[in-house]
Scaffold this motif. Structure first.
Motif, PDB file in Angstrom:
ATOM      1  N   ARG A 259       0.830  -1.210   0.000  1.00 56.58           N
ATOM      2  CA  ARG A 259       0.000   0.000   0.000  1.00 56.58           C
ATOM      3  C   ARG A 259       0.865   1.261   0.000  1.00 56.58           C
ATOM      4  O   ARG A 259       0.527   2.250  -0.647  1.00 56.58           O
ATOM      5  CB  ARG A 259      -0.951  -0.002   1.196  1.00 56.58           C
TER       6      ARG A 259
ATOM      7  N   LEU B 208       2.032   1.829  -3.412  1.00 53.21           N
ATOM      8  CA  LEU B 208       0.964   2.372  -4.259  1.00 53.21           C
ATOM      9  C   LEU B 208       0.837   3.877  -4.014  1.00 53.21           C
ATOM     10  O   LEU B 208       0.563   4.647  -4.939  1.00 53.21           O
ATOM     11  CB  LEU B 208      -0.361   1.672  -3.938  1.00 53.21           C
TER      12      LEU B 208
ATOM     13  N   PRO C 178      -6.340   2.240  -2.712  1.00 48.82           N
ATOM     14  CA  PRO C 178      -6.665   1.470  -3.913  1.00 48.82           C
ATOM     15  C   PRO C 178      -8.000   1.945  -4.489  1.00 48.82           C
ATOM     16  O   PRO C 178      -8.934   2.194  -3.730  1.00 48.82           O
ATOM     17  CB  PRO C 178      -6.803   0.029  -3.393  1.00 48.82           C
TER      18      PRO C 178
ATOM     19  N   TYR D 259      -2.166  -1.911  -8.176  1.00 51.16           N
ATOM     20  CA  TYR D 259      -2.281  -2.417  -6.807  1.00 51.16           C
ATOM     21  C   TYR D 259      -2.172  -3.949  -6.809  1.00 51.16           C
ATOM     22  O   TYR D 259      -1.445  -4.542  -6.010  1.00 51.16           O
ATOM     23  CB  TYR D 259      -3.616  -1.973  -6.190  1.00 51.16           C
TER      24      TYR D 259
END
Ligand code: OOG
Ligand code: NI
Length: 464
Positions: free
Chosen positions: A318, A321, A325, A333
């Motif tokens: 995460r 990313l 998401p 993702y």
């Protein structure tokens, strides 16, 4: 007084879970469509992958699969939560785990009511994710007071349900007639009501603070907001959903796809916009969205070590990313999750060896055959090495806070990202609940230990 005349709480839970499913299917036809799709995909998996069918047969999960589902509700007061705990106890359901959703901007904390023993779980694994609104986090004192007043006026249980809960507690159970009546009366608490308890303007004010607050405060009771069947292949269901008129959220929550599933993967479809009548309206002129659909795929329960690794990899993916998401970054993702989770061993043998998951041990044919041999192995390691014992992972029966936050959020809409300064407060939750919540890790450790004891007894060994 003999217990013979009482219906087993496990059977009451099984009956209740069925009744709830029937009610919800009538209220939300899309749920029926989802159930059919999940049943189709499950049948296909069992046909095409005999190894999975064998494992589920062996663990007892096959017989419970068609019954398996979880629901979710949200309540507003300590008294409501404490009475719910007593209601669920009649069905053999205990509060397991504590989930704080405030860091994710959802002003609730939660537990899951479920059966705790593997034999009870086989009869019915029905679970209810139950959230208590944290009114103390509303910063506007007038609005908080208004919400408290509205909640104080409502009674979410029928008088007969309350009477039967008392009766079950006082006598230690319910007979067949009382159990039937209890199921019908308890169902009323979870029913959808088209009539709100506030005016359109009051609803708007509550909703502006947080849509979840309006959902809890503005209605007569804690309507069941989804019922989630368990699938054996969530990617397949997700892929097939649009063709069945169901639009899923962009990403599947939880771990990525693996050969050996772990914990819990979930996906949901958007809440329905439903007509409701506010108290200052004659007809259903208003609208409210709360109810949605969800599916889940369950895998191995992880030990503290396994869970720490899961959390670490999830957080790393995460972080990489760099954003929540969403539809826009869903593909990236998924790719990041796959990459990071390469570090999580993907075989039962490796997970066992590294102490990452909980297992159920069983005596193999070879182990049974060798029972009379004087030179047979007697330690756990030696029995495993000789193939006298086998093992399979215990299924994860609980929830995941990050996933739950994702499910909440996808159904509250993108405009509802809020921030709350409140501390996690397990103690306040348990005070409201009127009892402590059980530690899920301990439950898995106990189930694993029971399986070892059973193996020792079968093999005529003192202990394992
Ligand atoms: C509960 C959301 C969480 C899950 O399966 O994690 C949830 C709610 O929306 O009340 O259902
Ligand atoms: Ni759910």
């Amino acid at each position: 007084m003999s217990n013979q005349r009482f219906v087993s709480p496990d059977l009451i839970r099984q009956g209740f879970s069925r009744a709830m499913s029937d009610m919800y299917r009538e209220e939300v036809p899309l749920y029926g469509a989802l159930m059919e799709l999940v049943a189709q995909v499950n049948a296909q998996v069992l046909e095409q992958q005999p190894a999975i069918a064998r494992q589920l047969q062996h663990s007892g999960e096959l017989q419970r699969l068609d019954l398996e589902r979880h629901g979710a509700i949200r309540v507003g007061t300590a008294e409501e939560l404490a009475t719910l705990a007593r209601l669920f106890a009649v069905m053999g359901m205990q509060p397991v785990g504590y989930y704080d959703l405030t860091p994710a901007g959802v002003p609730v904390h939660s537990t899951a009511f479920r059966a705790v023993h593997e034999q009870a779980l086989q009869v019915s694994p029905f679970r209810v994710f139950t959230s208590l609104l944290r009114l103390e986090l509303i910063d506007n004192p007038e609005l908080r007071q208004f919400a408290e007043q509205v909640l104080a006026r409502r009674s979410i249980f029928t008088p007969k349900a309350l009477e039967l809960i008392d009766q079950a507690q006082a006598q230690g159970g319910l007979d067949a007639d009382a159990a039937q009546c209890f199921i019908q009366e308890a169902l009323e608490t979870f029913r959808w009501h088209h009539h709100a308890t506030v005016t359109a303007a009051q609803y708007a004010t509550l909703s502006a603070q947080h849509r979840l607050i309006a959902d809890v405060v503005a209605f007569k009771g804690p309507h069941i907001n989804h019922l989630t069947p368990r699938t054996l292949d969530i990617d397949d269901v997700q892929r097939l959903m649009p063709a069945h008129g169901i639009t899923p959220k962009a990403v599947i929550e939880g771990p990525p796809r693996r050969a050996c599933p772990i914990l819990l993967r979930q996906t949901s479809f958007k809440a329905l916009e439903e007509a409701v009548a506010f108290v200052d309206q004659e007809h259903n002129q208003g609208s409210h969205s709360a109810r949605f659909g969800e599916i889940e795929q369950r895998g191995a329960a992880l030990t503290p070590k396994g869970r720490a690794l899961y959390d670490q990899l999830l957080n790393a993916a995460r972080d990489a990313l760099g954003d929540f998401p969403s539809e826009a970054n869903a593909q990236r993702y998924e790719q990041l999750m796959q990459e990071h989770f390469d570090a999580f061993p993907d075989s039962h043998a490796a997970m066992h060896e590294q102490g990452l998951a909980y297992f159920r041990y069983f005596v193999s044919e070879a182990g049974l055959a060798a029972r009379a041999e004087p030179a047979r192995p007697t330690s756990l390691e030696a029995l495993l090495a000789a193939g006298h014992l086998g093992f399979e992972p215990l299924v994860y029966e609980d929830f995941l806070p990050v996933s739950a936050a994702g499910i909440f959020q996808s159904n509250l809409g993108d405009d509802s990202q809020s921030h709350y300064a409140g501390q996690s407060n397990r103690q306040a939750f348990e005070t409201a609940l009127g009892r402590s919540t059980l530690d899920e890790l301990q439950l898995y450790a106990q189930a694993q230990q029971r399986s070892l004891q059973q193996c020792a007894a079968t093999l005529g060994l003192p202990a394992l």
